[in-house]
Scaffold this motif. Structure first.
Motif, PDB file in Angstrom:
ATOM      1  N   THR A 127     -20.594  16.166  58.877  1.00 45.60           N
ATOM      2  CA  THR A 127     -19.539  17.148  58.613  1.00 45.60           C
ATOM      3  C   THR A 127     -18.227  16.476  58.219  1.00 45.60           C
ATOM      4  O   THR A 127     -17.569  16.869  57.250  1.00 45.60           O
ATOM      5  CB  THR A 127     -19.317  18.037  59.850  1.00 45.60           C
ATOM      6  N   GLY A 128     -17.843  15.472  58.981  1.00 42.84           N
ATOM      7  CA  GLY A 128     -16.574  14.801  58.723  1.00 42.84           C
ATOM      8  C   GLY A 128     -16.532  14.128  57.366  1.00 42.84           C
ATOM      9  O   GLY A 128     -15.535  14.208  56.642  1.00 42.84           O
ATOM     10  N   THR A 129     -17.629  13.470  56.994  1.00 47.06           N
ATOM     11  CA  THR A 129     -17.684  12.796  55.701  1.00 47.06           C
ATOM     12  C   THR A 129     -17.595  13.796  54.556  1.00 47.06           C
ATOM     13  O   THR A 129     -16.903  13.564  53.554  1.00 47.06           O
ATOM     14  CB  THR A 129     -18.988  11.987  55.587  1.00 47.06           C
ATOM     15  N   PHE A 130     -18.271  14.927  54.711  1.00 52.46           N
ATOM     16  CA  PHE A 130     -18.211  15.965  53.675  1.00 52.46           C
ATOM     17  C   PHE A 130     -16.790  16.487  53.505  1.00 52.46           C
ATOM     18  O   PHE A 130     -16.282  16.622  52.388  1.00 52.46           O
ATOM     19  CB  PHE A 130     -19.151  17.119  54.036  1.00 52.46           C
ATOM     20  N   LEU A 131     -16.133  16.757  54.637  1.00 52.78           N
ATOM     21  CA  LEU A 131     -14.767  17.272  54.565  1.00 52.78           C
ATOM     22  C   LEU A 131     -13.809  16.234  53.987  1.00 52.78           C
ATOM     23  O   LEU A 131     -12.841  16.572  53.300  1.00 52.78           O
ATOM     24  CB  LEU A 131     -14.304  17.710  55.957  1.00 52.78           C
ATOM     25  N   ALA A 132     -14.089  14.958  54.292  1.00 52.47           N
ATOM     26  CA  ALA A 132     -13.227  13.890  53.768  1.00 52.47           C
ATOM     27  C   ALA A 132     -13.257  13.845  52.247  1.00 52.47           C
ATOM     28  O   ALA A 132     -12.275  13.479  51.596  1.00 52.47           O
ATOM     29  CB  ALA A 132     -13.650  12.545  54.334  1.00 52.47           C
ATOM     30  N   ASN A 133     -14.382  14.244  51.672  1.00 51.52           N
ATOM     31  CA  ASN A 133     -14.504  14.217  50.204  1.00 51.52           C
ATOM     32  C   ASN A 133     -13.649  15.281  49.521  1.00 51.52           C
ATOM     33  O   ASN A 133     -13.536  15.299  48.297  1.00 51.52           O
ATOM     34  CB  ASN A 133     -15.971  14.399  49.799  1.00 51.52           C
ATOM     35  N   ILE A 134     -13.070  16.172  50.357  1.00 49.63           N
ATOM     36  CA  ILE A 134     -12.151  17.168  49.819  1.00 49.63           C
ATOM     37  C   ILE A 134     -10.988  16.474  49.100  1.00 49.63           C
ATOM     38  O   ILE A 134     -10.399  16.999  48.150  1.00 49.63           O
ATOM     39  CB  ILE A 134     -11.627  18.080  50.950  1.00 49.63           C
TER      40      ILE A 134
END
Length: 457
Positions: free
Chosen positions: A335-342
């Motif tokens: 989840t965190g990695t996906f959000l970081a790609n924002i």
């Protein structure tokens, strides 16, 4: 897993605000996360039930997590001993006689300065300030929600600004793994003037403490009749302020000593989870023997009091347990990695720092951990700094401030739970009343990052 990885925290947040039940919300979020992991692994959906139980059990596989849970239980015993001794009422009377804390302004400022003074560890900061001030706030007709806001919004910002503590050591350790130019220590210290969220939050805290004014949901809570704690109007004749002040002093001094000890003589290298547990346990032992030697209570009565105090905090400890389990599950889900790609690769340069701040806030809010946010975003920010020749202090400060901002807003943060615990405030009421203040500080911070980026980049 892409966008589906944000479903578990969304489930938690929706259920929290819809049903007002944090434990149910966290359980459903863990089940959702484990269901997605089960699908990802190609296993039977029936395995989700077992995976959820094992995920919760796995929390105890980390010594640091186990120490946090035991610490949270022992706080209940310590509070029970202090309450049983009459030390809270005696301390309140002693402070009022000396002209300390006899007005809402002085009591609030004393709370804030206590939190600042105990900057060694965030949980210790909120615990010390909360226990010391609960009686004063009740005596002066101020709400527990106001106390929870003051201690929560003082602890993490001051810890991330002073840096001579476990927070600084943790971030420094991650910076050492990056290839940033110059000394990691110098780079970390240079983030302080750019950590706008922490600075703005402390300004708002001092404004609230000095003016006595509260706004939004907190004002509505203050206008309602306040529920009284189990603190008598006057201290029992055989009670003394030392029954509260000595255990608290032992806890604070013990924390500093254990930080030195676990850090091999270097306080910045000390183990925060070990130190806060050892210090709290030592304070419990001191409080127990003080009451036993005074002949006010028998050994069996004190044992019963300690376990009763622990039982009172079981709901909050359960929330901390489930928050830790959810955090671990979300890390595996990505989840965190996906959000970081924002943050993206094609943003205008002046928007990178603001977007890192927002990404940090979003990750911290949905996962309930600022430290976990640092671990995700610092390795992303560092290559951007090098490749685009961006100012390291500005971008790193945006990551650090974003992590604290999201943590302040999150109902599944363990720091939020400990703040509610220390002040005797309902967890959801604390989140609801603190949120407008955090969002105001976050909005101001976002503007400051945009303006500063336009100037520096």
């Amino acid at each position: 897993m892409s966008w589906m990885s944000v479903l578990p925290p969304l489930v938690a947040i929706i259920v929290v605000f819809w049903r007002k039940e944090v434990i149910v919300a966290l359980l459903l979020a863990i089940v959702t996360s484990e269901l997605l992991l089960t699908l990802q692994g190609g296993e039977s959906l029936l395995y989700t039930f077992i995976a959820t139980i094992e995920r919760i059990i796995s929390v105890f596989g980390s010594a640091g997590n186990t120490r946090l849970l035991i610490f949270s239980l022992m706080v209940g015993a310590l509070l029970a001993y202090i309450r049983e001794s009459g030390g809270v009422a005696a301390t309140v009377e002693a402070l009022l006689k000396r002209g300390l804390g006899n007005t809402k302004r002085s009591a609030s400022l004393m709370t804030v300065f206590t939190g600042i003074f105990v900057f060694i560890e965030s949980n210790l900061s909120v615990l010390t300030a909360g226990i010391l001030s609960r009686g004063l706030f009740e005596k002066l007709g101020m709400s527990r929600a106001r106390l929870a806001y003051l201690i929560d919004s003082t602890s993490a910002p001051i810890c991330i600004l002073i840096l001579l503590n476990g927070w600084g050591a943790y971030v420094l350790g991650m910076l050492d793994q990056q290839d940033l130019p110059g000394s990691s220590v110098a780079t970390l210290w240079s983030t302080i003037p750019f950590n706008f969220y922490a600075i703005v939050t402390l300004i708002i805290v001092f404004y609230t403490a000095f003016s006595g004014r509260v706004h939004g949901p907190l004002r509505k809570v203050e206008e309602q009749p306040q529920e009284h704690q189990d603190i008598p109007e006057h201290a029992p004749s055989n009670s003394k302020a030392r029954y509260m002040l000595v255990p608290l002093t032992v806890m604070v001094v013990g924390m500093v000593a254990f930080m030195f000890g676990t850090g091999g003589g270097d306080i910045t290298q000390g183990d925060g989870s070990k130190s806060v547990l050892y210090a709290t346990a030592l304070a419990c032992v001191v409080a127990y023997f003080m009451l036993l030697i005074s002949r006010r209570n028998t050994h069996q009565q004190l044992v019963d009091t300690g376990f009763k105090g622990m039982s009172e905090l079981l709901p909050l400890v359960s929330i901390v347990l489930l928050s830790l389990a959810l955090g671990a599950s979300l890390r595996e889900l990505g989840t965190g990695t996906f959000l970081a790609n924002i943050v993206g690769e094609y943003l205008p340069l002046f928007l990178i720092a603001p977007m890192l701040f927002l990404a940090g806030a979003l990750i911290s809010f949905t996962t309930g951990t600022s430290w976990g946010t640092f671990a995700i975003l610092i390795p992303i920010a560092a290559p951007m700094i090098l490749a685009l020749d961006l100012p390291a202090p500005l971008l790193l400060a945006a990551v650090l401030g974003g992590g604290v901002f999201g943590d302040h807003c999150s109902p599944i943060s363990d720091t939020t739970a400990v703040s509610a615990l220390a002040s005797g405030c309902d967890l959801l009421e604390h989140v609801r009343t603190q949120l407008p203040y955090a969002l105001t500080a976050g909005g101001v911070t976002l503007v400051l990052y945009i303006v500063t980026s336009l100037i520096m980049i």
